[in-house]
Design a protein around this motif. Structure first.
Motif, PDB file in Angstrom:
ATOM      1  N   GLY A  27      48.094  38.668  39.380  1.00 44.40           N
ATOM      2  CA  GLY A  27      47.558  39.694  40.266  1.00 44.40           C
ATOM      3  C   GLY A  27      48.408  39.941  41.494  1.00 44.40           C
ATOM      4  O   GLY A  27      48.105  40.837  42.287  1.00 44.40           O
ATOM      5  N   VAL A  73      43.955  38.064  37.786  1.00 42.15           N
ATOM      6  CA  VAL A  73      43.469  39.439  37.611  1.00 42.15           C
ATOM      7  C   VAL A  73      42.043  39.459  37.068  1.00 42.15           C
ATOM      8  O   VAL A  73      41.361  40.471  37.149  1.00 42.15           O
ATOM      9  CB  VAL A  73      44.363  40.249  36.645  1.00 42.15           C
ATOM     10  CG1 VAL A  73      45.672  40.625  37.304  1.00 42.15           C
ATOM     11  CG2 VAL A  73      44.609  39.489  35.356  1.00 42.15           C
ATOM     12  N   CYS A 124      52.263  42.751  37.710  1.00 41.65           N
ATOM     13  CA  CYS A 124      50.811  42.965  37.821  1.00 41.65           C
ATOM     14  C   CYS A 124      50.498  44.214  38.641  1.00 41.65           C
ATOM     15  O   CYS A 124      49.677  45.046  38.251  1.00 41.65           O
ATOM     16  CB  CYS A 124      50.139  41.757  38.480  1.00 41.65           C
ATOM     17  SG  CYS A 124      49.837  40.401  37.333  1.00 41.65           S
ATOM     18  N   LYS A 143      48.843  47.877  37.220  1.00 44.05           N
ATOM     19  CA  LYS A 143      47.568  48.393  37.714  1.00 44.05           C
ATOM     20  C   LYS A 143      47.716  49.812  38.259  1.00 44.05           C
ATOM     21  O   LYS A 143      46.837  50.643  38.115  1.00 44.05           O
ATOM     22  CB  LYS A 143      47.020  47.472  38.807  1.00 44.05           C
ATOM     23  CG  LYS A 143      45.578  47.763  39.111  1.00 44.05           C
ATOM     24  CD  LYS A 143      44.950  46.736  39.995  1.00 44.05           C
ATOM     25  CE  LYS A 143      43.459  46.984  40.080  1.00 44.05           C
ATOM     26  NZ  LYS A 143      42.806  46.014  40.941  1.00 44.05           N
ATOM     27  N   ALA A 152      42.878  44.446  33.353  1.00 45.48           N
ATOM     28  CA  ALA A 152      43.209  43.060  33.699  1.00 45.48           C
ATOM     29  C   ALA A 152      43.898  42.364  32.515  1.00 45.48           C
ATOM     30  O   ALA A 152      44.881  41.629  32.694  1.00 45.48           O
ATOM     31  CB  ALA A 152      41.935  42.304  34.087  1.00 45.48           C
TER      32      ALA A 152
END
Ligand SMILES: [Zn+2]
Length: 385
Positions: free
Chosen positions: A67, A4, A72, A76, A54
């Motif tokens: 990510g 990330v 993840c 986000k 992040a």
């Protein structure tokens, strides 16, 4: 392996610290010493909120921020039960809003790890809101980590900032910005260089310039304004034009979003239905949403005017560069002839005074001064020799 942190352009010094904190947060001994409050500062476009998000992802991801995993991705997209991303659309964050956030994050983290709150505009906290937040930050032994973002440390109340670990992001180099545009956004190298130079390290702005014809044509019109200031009448016209262009640019991006939001809300209440739901609660909710949207669009217009003023400041900066003989250092290379002509017909010390006036006008706008009047006063100053 992807991470990330890959998207943080030119921030290697911060990535090291964050990765170290993530690693320490996983060992039971060191996690006792986890810093619970962080402030991310950096100039607009340096990616302070991207860095905070992040870090939030890395703290809750089983692979320390891959990510790719569902944790993840959910974090986000603001869809993770242990991560809250607070984005303010209005001009300030009020105490009621902070209390609401505190209620939501009062639970223990669902996965047994950390609960992370990212507050993107901590500079917009009112004093009473900041005091409410302060209590939460000071609470010992919690599993909540607060990530606050602000342009500079001075924008955060002293009581709060003294309890936070501070991370300062850098303005990324033009090469780094161009490289991201080429690799991540598939933009041609010539355009990427051009956009990176004009936006002076602001990644979002660089991408917008590289991909939007309207953004480029608006910028050209704005950059012509300093050349048109030949009388007071022209100064007033220039101010009006600047505000119009900035409003147009802000509206272009917000109109579509506003409409979609209202549609979604109406659907949620059963649009077209004649039941009591839409008639009472629904109508009220739509009204509230419209109020929120109006406050957001006011802010977007202000941001857009601010961007235009910064662009104009680069014109006078370039004039100074030419006057001191550093022609190769100019930012607006597409206006080289205009800049040279202007430099040869205006006194050297006037540019610095003009830049100073622009910065003062930006400050006034940030303090909620009326946009048109502020721009008119500024253009009148710029119109003087
Ligand atoms: Zn992950």
């Amino acid at each position: 392996m992807t991470s990330v942190f890959d998207d943080l352009v030119g921030q290697e010094h911060i990535i090291d610290i964050l990765q170290g904190a993530v690693a320490a947060s996983r060992t039971s001994e060191e996690s006792q010493e986890m810093t619970h409050a962080w402030v991310f500062t950096g100039p607009p476009g340096s990616g302070r909120s991207s860095a905070a998000v992040a870090f939030a992802q890395a703290l809750i991801c089983p692979n320390s921020g891959c990510g790719n995993c569902s944790d993840c991705n959910a974090a986000k997209a603001s869809g993770h039960s242990d991560v809250e991303i607070i984005r303010t659309e209005g001009l300030s964050i009020k105490v009621e809003e902070v209390r609401e956030i505190l209620m939501r994050v009062a639970w223990a983290p669902s996965m047994g790890g950390w609960r992370v709150v990212v507050m993107e505009d901590a500079d917009r906290l009112t004093e009473s809101a900041a005091n409410a937040l302060l209590k939460a930050i000071e609470e010992p032994g919690t599993r909540t980590v607060w990530l606050l973002c602000a342009p500079t440390l001075h924008d955060v109340l002293p009581t709060i900032r003294s309890r936070c670990r501070h991370l300062q992001l850098r303005t990324p180099s033009l090469e780094a910005v161009a490289k991201v545009l080429i690799i991540r956004d598939d933009i041609a190298p010539g355009m990427a260089d051009f956009a990176a130079r004009l936006s002076q390290g602001h990644i979002g702005r660089a991408k917008y310039l590289a991909t939007s014809e309207l953004a480029r044509s608006n910028r050209s019109l704005i950059m012509q304004l300093p050349l048109q200031l030949e009388s007071l009448a022209a100064a007033f016209q220039a101010a009006e034009k600047l505000v119009d262009l900035a409003t147009q640019e802000a509206n272009e991006s917000s109109d579509e979003r506003d409409e979609k939001e209202i549609q979604k809300l109406q659907e949620a209440y059963g649009k077209g239905a004649t039941g009591r739901g839409m008639a009472t609660g629904g109508a009220k909710a739509v009204k509230e949403l419209e109020k929120e949207q109006k406050s957001r669009s006011t802010r977007m217009v202000r941001d857009s005017i601010d961007g235009a003023l910064l662009d104009i400041a680069t014109f006078y900066r370039d004039v100074m560069m030419v006057q001191i003989g550093a022609t190769e250092a100019i930012i607006n290379s597409d206006m080289q002839e205009d800049i040279q002509r202007y430099a040869s017909t205006h006194p050297e010390q006037s540019s610095i005074l003009k830049i100073d006036s622009i910065m003062k006008a930006r400050y006034k706008l940030a303090q909620n001064a009326a946009p048109l009047v502020t721009c008119e006063a500024l253009m009148c100053i710029l119109a003087k020799q």
